[in-house]
Design an enzyme around this catalytic site. Structure first.
Site, mmCIF file in Angstrom:
data_model
loop_
_atom_site.group_PDB
_atom_site.id
_atom_site.type_symbol
_atom_site.label_atom_id
_atom_site.label_comp_id
_atom_site.label_asym_id
_atom_site.label_seq_id
_atom_site.Cartn_x
_atom_site.Cartn_y
_atom_site.Cartn_z
ATOM 1 N N GLY A 112 0.806 -1.220 0.000
ATOM 2 C CA GLY A 112 0.000 0.000 0.000
ATOM 3 C C GLY A 112 0.841 1.273 0.000
ATOM 4 C CD GLU A 115 -1.232 -1.208 -3.740
ATOM 5 O OE1 GLU A 115 -1.343 -1.245 -2.497
ATOM 6 O OE2 GLU A 115 -1.803 -2.015 -4.483
#
Ligand code: HXC
Length: 263
Positions: A112, A115
Site C-alpha cells: 500500500g 501504491e
C-alpha cells in the site's frame, strides 16, 4: 489545523504536507490513517493557497511499509473489499486533485505504500528507497491500485516481476528512477532541498494550467490518441478565456515575473 492521531499535517505557504506518523509500525496504513488522509485532503486543503501536497513517512526507515498487516488478520471478505475500496478511493482523490502531489520516499515503500506513492504525480526518492509489492508473500493480491498503476508506470514485464515475486523483487530509489517509477532520485539528505526546488518551480506556474495539464496527462492513460488530442486542443483554447494566460504571456513580453491568481 485539525488534530489527528495517525498523521500530522503542516501548511506552509504553497505547500501542504501530510506525514504518516506511525513510525513504530513503519507507517503502515490502517483504516484510521486512510480516513485521516481523506479528511486532511478534503477539509484542510486550501486550493487558493496550496500548490503542492507532499506525502512523507515519519522516521528514517520507511515511507509506508504497506497496509497494516495486524489490522487485516481478522478481516472478512466484505471488510477487505471495503478496505481496498477505501484505499483506492484515496488514491483517486490524490490523482485527481487540481494541485501537484509529491511522494517523498525514504526507506520502504511497500504494498500500500508503493501504491500511495504511485497515486502521486511525482515520486521523489531517496537513495535508501525500497519499492515493492510483497502482497503475494502474505497470500494477498495488491489492493490499493498496485496491479493497475504499476503496470502503467513501469510496463508489463517489471510490473509482473515485482507483483508476482513480491519480496523477491524490491527496487532501489536509483532503479525506480531508471525505470520511470520515481521522477527524481537524490541522496536522502538532499530530499528536502530537491522538493524545495520543485515547489519553487511550481509556484512560478499558472495554477489553472497546471491543473489542466495534470488532468490531460492522467486522462491520456485511458484515452485514444484522437480523443486525447481533442481534449488537449479544447483545454488550450480554454486557456485563452482566462486572465492567467493573459498574465503569463504579458509578463514574458514585458520581461517581468507573472503574478498568477486563481481565475
Ligand atoms: C503492520 C508492520 C508492517 C505492516 C512493518 N511493521 N511492516 N506492521 N503492517 N505492513 C512493523 C513490524 O511488525 C515491527 O513491529 C515494526 O514495524 C518494524 O518492522 P520489522 O519487521 O521489525 O523491521 P525490519 O526487520 O527492518 O523489516 C522491514 C520490512 C518488514 C522488510 C519492511 O517489516 C516487512 O516485511 N513488513 C511488511 C511489508 C509488507 O508485506 N507490506 C505489504 C502489506 S499488504 P514490532 O512491533 O515487531 O516492532 C498491503 C496490501 C495493500 O500493503 C492493499 C490492501 C487492500
Amino acid at each position: 489545523m485539525t488534530d489527528y492521531t495517525t498523521i500530522k499535517t503542516t501548511s506552509k505557504g504553497p505547500r501542504f504536507t501530510i506525514t504518516i506518523n506511525r513510525p513504530d509500525a513503519l507507517n503502515a496504513l490502517n483504516e484510521t490513517v486512510l480516513e485521516e488522509i481523506e479528511e486532511a485532503l478534503l477539509e484542510n486543503l486550501d486550493a487558493d493557497q496550496h500548490r503542492v501536497i507532499i506525502f512523507e513517512g515519519a522516521g528514517e526507515k520507511a515511507f509506508v511499509a504497506g497496509a497494516d498487516i495486524a489490522g487485516m488478520k481478522e478481516m472478512t471478505p466484505d471488510h477487505a473489499h471495503e478496505f481496498a475500496q477505501l484505499g483506492q478511493s484515496i488514491g483517486n482523490i490524490i490523482a485527481t486533485l487540481p494541485v501537484v502531489t509529491i511522494a517523498k520516499v525514504r526507506g520502504f515503500a511497500l504494498g500500500g505504500g508503493c501504491e500511495l506513492a504511485m497515486a502521486c504525480d511525482l515520486i521523489v526518492a531517496g537513495k535508501s528507497a525500497r519499492f515493492g509489492q510483497p502482497e503475494v508473500n502474505l497470500g494477498l493480491v495488491a489492493g490499493f491500485g498496485g496491479t493497475q498503476r504499476l503496470v502503467k508506470r513501469v510496463g508489463l514485464h517489471l510490473a509482473m516481476d515485482m507483483l508476482l515475486t513480491g519480496k523477491g523483487r524490491m527496487i532501489s530509489g536509483e532503479e525506480a528512477f531508471q525505470v520511470g517509477l520515481a521522477s527524481r532520485v537524490v541522496d536522502d539528505d538532499k530530499l528536502d532541498t530537491e522538493i524545495d526546488k520543485i515547489v519553487d518551480a511550481i509556484v512560478k506556474t499558472g495554477p489553472m494550467a497546471v491543473a489542466e495539464t495534470k488532468r490531460l496527462v492522467r486522462d491520456a492513460q485511458h484515452m485514444s490518441l484522437d480523443a486525447g488530442l481533442a481534449a488537449e486542443a479544447a483545454a488550450f483554447a480554454l486557456c485563452f478565456s482566462r486572465d492567467e494566460s493573459k498574465e503569463g504571456i504579458d509578463a514574458f513580453l514585458s520581461k517581468r515575473t507573472p503574478k498568477f491568481m486563481q481565475d
